[in-house]
Write an enzyme that holds these catalytic residues in place. Structure first.
Site, PDB file in Angstrom:
ATOM      1  N   ARG A   1       0.799  -1.211   0.000  1.00  0.00           N
ATOM      2  CA  ARG A   1       0.000   0.000   0.000  1.00  0.00           C
ATOM      3  C   ARG A   1       0.839   1.273   0.000  1.00  0.00           C
ATOM      4  O   ARG A   1       1.916   1.306   0.585  1.00  0.00           O
ATOM      5  CB  ARG A   1      -0.938   0.006   1.214  1.00  0.00           C
ATOM      6  CG  ARG A   1      -1.936  -1.136   1.186  1.00  0.00           C
ATOM      7  CD  ARG A   1      -2.651  -1.314   2.510  1.00  0.00           C
ATOM      8  NE  ARG A   1      -3.662  -2.357   2.421  1.00  0.00           N
ATOM      9  CZ  ARG A   1      -3.425  -3.664   2.604  1.00  0.00           C
ATOM     10  NH1 ARG A   1      -2.200  -4.086   2.914  1.00  0.00           N
ATOM     11  NH2 ARG A   1      -4.406  -4.545   2.493  1.00  0.00           N
TER      12      ARG A   1
ATOM     13  N   HIS B   1       3.541 -12.802  -5.542  1.00  0.00           N
ATOM     14  CA  HIS B   1       2.442 -12.906  -4.574  1.00  0.00           C
ATOM     15  C   HIS B   1       1.866 -14.329  -4.566  1.00  0.00           C
ATOM     16  O   HIS B   1       0.689 -14.529  -4.855  1.00  0.00           O
ATOM     17  CB  HIS B   1       1.362 -11.884  -4.946  1.00  0.00           C
ATOM     18  CG  HIS B   1       0.391 -11.562  -3.863  1.00  0.00           C
ATOM     19  ND1 HIS B   1      -0.432 -12.498  -3.291  1.00  0.00           N
ATOM     20  CD2 HIS B   1       0.085 -10.384  -3.272  1.00  0.00           C
ATOM     21  CE1 HIS B   1      -1.210 -11.906  -2.390  1.00  0.00           C
ATOM     22  NE2 HIS B   1      -0.914 -10.622  -2.356  1.00  0.00           N
TER      23      HIS B   1
ATOM     24  N   ASP C   1      -2.280  -9.564   7.920  1.00  0.00           N
ATOM     25  CA  ASP C   1      -2.060  -8.776   6.710  1.00  0.00           C
ATOM     26  C   ASP C   1      -1.027  -7.721   7.088  1.00  0.00           C
ATOM     27  O   ASP C   1      -1.294  -6.521   7.060  1.00  0.00           O
ATOM     28  CB  ASP C   1      -3.353  -8.139   6.204  1.00  0.00           C
ATOM     29  CG  ASP C   1      -3.186  -7.540   4.806  1.00  0.00           C
ATOM     30  OD1 ASP C   1      -2.122  -7.744   4.187  1.00  0.00           O
ATOM     31  OD2 ASP C   1      -4.116  -6.855   4.329  1.00  0.00           O
TER      32      ASP C   1
ATOM     33  N   GLU D   1       4.889 -12.781   0.838  1.00  0.00           N
ATOM     34  CA  GLU D   1       5.368 -11.852  -0.179  1.00  0.00           C
ATOM     35  C   GLU D   1       6.640 -11.144   0.298  1.00  0.00           C
ATOM     36  O   GLU D   1       6.571 -10.251   1.141  1.00  0.00           O
ATOM     37  CB  GLU D   1       4.294 -10.809  -0.488  1.00  0.00           C
ATOM     38  CG  GLU D   1       2.899 -11.376  -0.705  1.00  0.00           C
ATOM     39  CD  GLU D   1       1.831 -10.352  -0.361  1.00  0.00           C
ATOM     40  OE1 GLU D   1       1.951  -9.178  -0.785  1.00  0.00           O
ATOM     41  OE2 GLU D   1       0.874 -10.732   0.350  1.00  0.00           O
TER      42      GLU D   1
END
Length: 296
Positions: A63, A158, A212, A259
């Protein structure tokens, strides 16, 4: 879209799609076992039914807060793709593009994507490549990029690794990046000691684990990032990389996303560390190694 099938001398198989440069299946030697990565149909990929399954994400993995950043005194407004943030490069990130095959052998393939200036708001024309190299028990993922103008870059593979229900995940990370309600990292780092993010001794993880988050892997350079072992202990995948962080995501319908990448929201946290300028080459290498209990 093209499906590329790689094979090793011992019978391992890797299936790569030109859509998103995605790894759609990986069967370690002798090649007759289940795929270690989660694959998806083209329709499911376009609908994000399994978010970013096996693809290369970019220009910036993870992000960027506020869908904007300032570079060399100029503000660049990006395409927001998750609330007010830019996730994995925007609504039309690298995962949505068809990559071109530029070199191929029986056990390796290189794909290329050219991202034009102002693509999703990012400055400069970026040329990205990914090379997958298959051996009997491992896959090497090498990512590279160059640019004709200053920009930011953090490419990442990913994969959702699938070793069945409730695998045990071990990550040698003493610190992680706490996040706000929008999953944007807060300033600084926090110790994992005494938290659910302490994976140094391994813990069972699954869809309800709530991960996450980026874990800051101890050390620097080429090193082990994670070990994922099936609940029965029979199968293991070791993730090795040269990247500073490992994003762990357990919210998909299948598998665990691991990742290896630069810090999320890097343009606001470590700008000079994520800037790519003309004449420079962005490069990262990650390896997935499969180990069966009988071979350990």
């Amino acid at each position: 879209m093209e499906r590329i099938a790689l094979t090793s001398e011992g019978g391992a198989r890797l299936e790569v799609l030109t859509l998103g440069a995605a790894v759609d299946a990986w069967h370690p030697a002798p090649g007759d076992g289940p795929s270690i990565v989660v694959g998806r149909s083209v329709e499911d990929r376009l609908a994000q039914a399994q978010p970013y399954a096996g693809v290369v994400v970019g220009r910036y993995a993870n992000r960027i807060a506020g869908a904007a950043f300032v570079l060399d005194g100029v503000e660049h407004r990006l395409v927001a793709s998750e609330g007010t943030s830019t996730l994995h490069g925007g609504e039309e990130g690298f995962d949505r593009r068809t990559w071109q095959v530029v070199e191929r052998t029986a056990d390796a393939v290189t794909l290329r994507l050219v991202s034009p200036d102002c693509d999703q708001g990012f400055p400069g024309t970026l040329t990205a490549t990914v090379t997958y190299t298959l051996t009997d028990d491992a896959v090497d993922v090498e990512l590279q990029a160059t640019t004709d103008a200053p920009t930011v870059a953090s490419l990442a593979s990913h994969p959702y690794l699938d070793l069945g229900r409730d695998p045990v995940l071990t990550v040698p990370a003493s610190h992680y990046l706490p996040v706000d309600d929008d999953a944007i990292p807060l300033p600084g780092r926090a110790e994992v000691e005494g938290t659910a993010f302490d994976l140094r001794d391994g813990r069972s993880v699954g869809p309800a684990s709530g991960f996450d988050h980026a874990l800051v892997v101890d050390g620097a350079g080429w090193r082990r990032h994670a070990t994922l072992t099936s609940a029965d202990g029979d199968r293991t995948v070791v993730v090795t990389s040269d990247q500073p962080c490992l994003q762990v995501y357990t919210g998909g319908p299948a598998g665990i996303a691991l990742e290896a990448q630069r810090e999320p929201d890097g343009p606001h946290r470590d700008l000079e560390g994520v800037v790519l300028r003309p004449g420079e080459t962005y490069r990262s290498v990650t390896r997935w190694t499969y180990e069966a209990a009988a071979s350990r």
